[in-house]
Design a protein around this motif. Structure first.
Motif, short mmCIF file in Angstrom:
data_model
loop_
_atom_site.label_atom_id
_atom_site.label_comp_id
_atom_site.label_asym_id
_atom_site.label_seq_id
_atom_site.Cartn_x
_atom_site.Cartn_y
_atom_site.Cartn_z
N TRP A 155 -16.06 -55.18 -11.08
CA TRP A 155 -17.31 -54.51 -10.17
C TRP A 155 -18.86 -54.91 -11.18
N GLY A 156 -18.75 -55.69 -12.07
CA GLY A 156 -20.06 -55.92 -12.89
C GLY A 156 -20.13 -54.89 -13.41
N SER A 157 -21.57 -54.93 -14.13
CA SER A 157 -22.13 -53.73 -15.02
C SER A 157 -22.28 -52.29 -14.19
N THR A 158 -21.51 -51.36 -14.39
CA THR A 158 -21.27 -50.13 -13.89
C THR A 158 -21.41 -49.04 -14.81
N PRO A 159 -21.91 -47.56 -14.48
CA PRO A 159 -21.66 -46.71 -15.65
C PRO A 159 -20.35 -46.29 -15.89
N SER A 160 -20.09 -46.14 -17.12
CA SER A 160 -18.64 -45.99 -17.70
C SER A 160 -18.46 -44.65 -17.24
N LYS A 161 -17.01 -44.57 -16.74
CA LYS A 161 -16.52 -43.36 -16.16
C LYS A 161 -16.40 -42.38 -17.62
N GLN A 162 -15.78 -42.95 -18.52
CA GLN A 162 -15.81 -42.24 -19.72
C GLN A 162 -16.97 -41.37 -20.36
N SER A 163 -18.12 -42.14 -20.30
CA SER A 163 -19.31 -41.84 -20.37
C SER A 163 -19.91 -40.73 -19.60
N ILE A 164 -19.43 -40.76 -18.25
CA ILE A 164 -19.73 -39.70 -17.35
C ILE A 164 -19.05 -38.47 -17.71
N SER A 165 -17.79 -38.76 -17.92
CA SER A 165 -16.92 -37.51 -18.16
C SER A 165 -17.57 -36.64 -19.52
N ILE A 166 -18.03 -37.50 -20.33
CA ILE A 166 -18.44 -37.05 -21.67
C ILE A 166 -19.88 -36.12 -21.40
N LYS A 167 -20.45 -36.63 -20.52
CA LYS A 167 -21.55 -35.77 -20.19
C LYS A 167 -21.51 -34.50 -19.26
N PHE A 168 -20.42 -34.72 -18.38
CA PHE A 168 -20.24 -33.69 -17.49
C PHE A 168 -19.45 -32.60 -18.38
N GLY A 169 -18.77 -32.98 -19.54
CA GLY A 169 -18.50 -31.85 -20.46
C GLY A 169 -19.46 -30.91 -20.85
N LYS A 170 -20.59 -31.41 -21.05
CA LYS A 170 -21.58 -30.42 -21.32
C LYS A 170 -22.09 -29.62 -20.28
N PHE A 171 -21.56 -30.03 -19.06
CA PHE A 171 -21.81 -28.99 -17.80
C PHE A 171 -21.13 -27.94 -18.02
N GLY A 172 -20.03 -27.83 -18.51
CA GLY A 172 -19.14 -26.68 -18.57
C GLY A 172 -19.95 -25.76 -19.72
N GLU A 173 -20.52 -26.02 -20.79
CA GLU A 173 -21.06 -25.26 -21.62
C GLU A 173 -22.29 -24.55 -20.91
N TYR A 174 -23.20 -25.47 -20.14
CA TYR A 174 -24.45 -24.86 -19.50
C TYR A 174 -23.78 -23.73 -18.57
N ILE A 175 -22.93 -24.26 -17.58
CA ILE A 175 -22.61 -23.34 -16.56
C ILE A 175 -22.00 -21.97 -17.00
N PHE A 176 -21.16 -21.72 -17.97
CA PHE A 176 -20.41 -20.44 -18.39
C PHE A 176 -21.56 -19.85 -19.23
N LYS A 177 -22.56 -20.37 -19.68
CA LYS A 177 -23.72 -19.66 -20.33
C LYS A 177 -24.29 -18.99 -19.25
N ARG A 178 -24.73 -19.88 -18.30
CA ARG A 178 -25.59 -19.21 -17.10
C ARG A 178 -24.91 -17.98 -16.57
#
Length: 224
Positions: free
Chosen positions: A52-75
């Motif tokens: 598919w050529g140069s695309t965003p890394s799914k691993q990178s997306i998963s790592i960033k989304f891991g921070k979503f959990g920290e954010y949402i449960f604090k909220r």
């Protein structure tokens, strides 16, 4: 805690359900921290690049989304009556100045309980990470909590892991051996349903799962 945004129009907050408030805040977070942020991309030499050529890394997306959990449960804690969010993030945990990342810590004033949860989006941890996580919770963070918060010296201290990648354990197959290893060492593993019960937050399984899938579609449509 750092990283928590104020809700626009606090006076109008109760006009929406608490769940809708959290959903809207979560969508804003994903747009800001994933869709509109720099992302590691696949590089030549990998099969994904060949396909598919140069695309965003799914691993990178998963790592960033891991921070979503920290954010949402604090909220959620911030808007839940009777709950008080304490300082999270990297902090000194002993007299030698050792620092550890304290993921999620709050006070349940009614039940006189200080609760700490280590956050894991994926409970299927590498085997070498499990004892490290257990030692961090039991031997480093737990002993420091009452010293750190003497005003709550009479409160029970409740520690564990919040594996927030699933709502509950019904039908779970992956990660069961990792969960068992933690629980054999008296470190309980909870999931989203358990957390919602602790903070008296009413968000159904179907609606929560659909919301996470919606966020996944947002990310997929924009980046993949």
């Amino acid at each position: 805690c750092d990283g928590i945004e104020k809700i626009d129009g606090v006076s109008n907050m109760k006009e929406k359900s608490d769940v809708e408030v959290i959903k809207n805040e979560g969508k804003k977070w994903v747009k800001k921290h994933i869709l509109n942020s720099s992302m590691k991309t696949t590089e030549e030499g990998s099969l994904t690049f060949a396909l598919w050529g140069s695309t965003p890394s799914k691993q990178s997306i998963s790592i960033k989304f891991g921070k979503f959990g920290e954010y949402i449960f604090k909220r959620i804690i911030k808007i839940s009556p009777g709950m008080k969010l304490l300082k999270c993030g990297v902090q000194v945990v002993n007299e030698k100045g050792k620092k550890k990342d304290i993921d999620l810590i709050w006070i349940d004033e009614e039940k006189k309980t200080l609760r700490y949860r280590e956050l894991k989006g994926n409970i299927e941890m590498d085997s070498e990470k499990i004892p490290v996580t257990i030692d961090k919770i039991k031997d480093e963070i737990f002993p420091c909590l009452k010293n750190k918060y003497p005003e709550y010296k009479d409160f029970e201290v409740d520690i564990g892991i919040l594996a927030w990648g699933i709502y509950n354990r019904d039908g779970l197959k992956k990660g069961l051996s990792q969960i068992k290893k933690c629980e054999e060492k008296n470190v309980k593993v909870e999931h989203v349903e358990n957390f919602f019960k602790l903070v008296n937050f009413d968000w159904s399984k179907d609606d929560y799962n659909q919301y996470i899938r919606f966020l996944g579609s947002m990310i997929k449509d924009a980046l993949l």
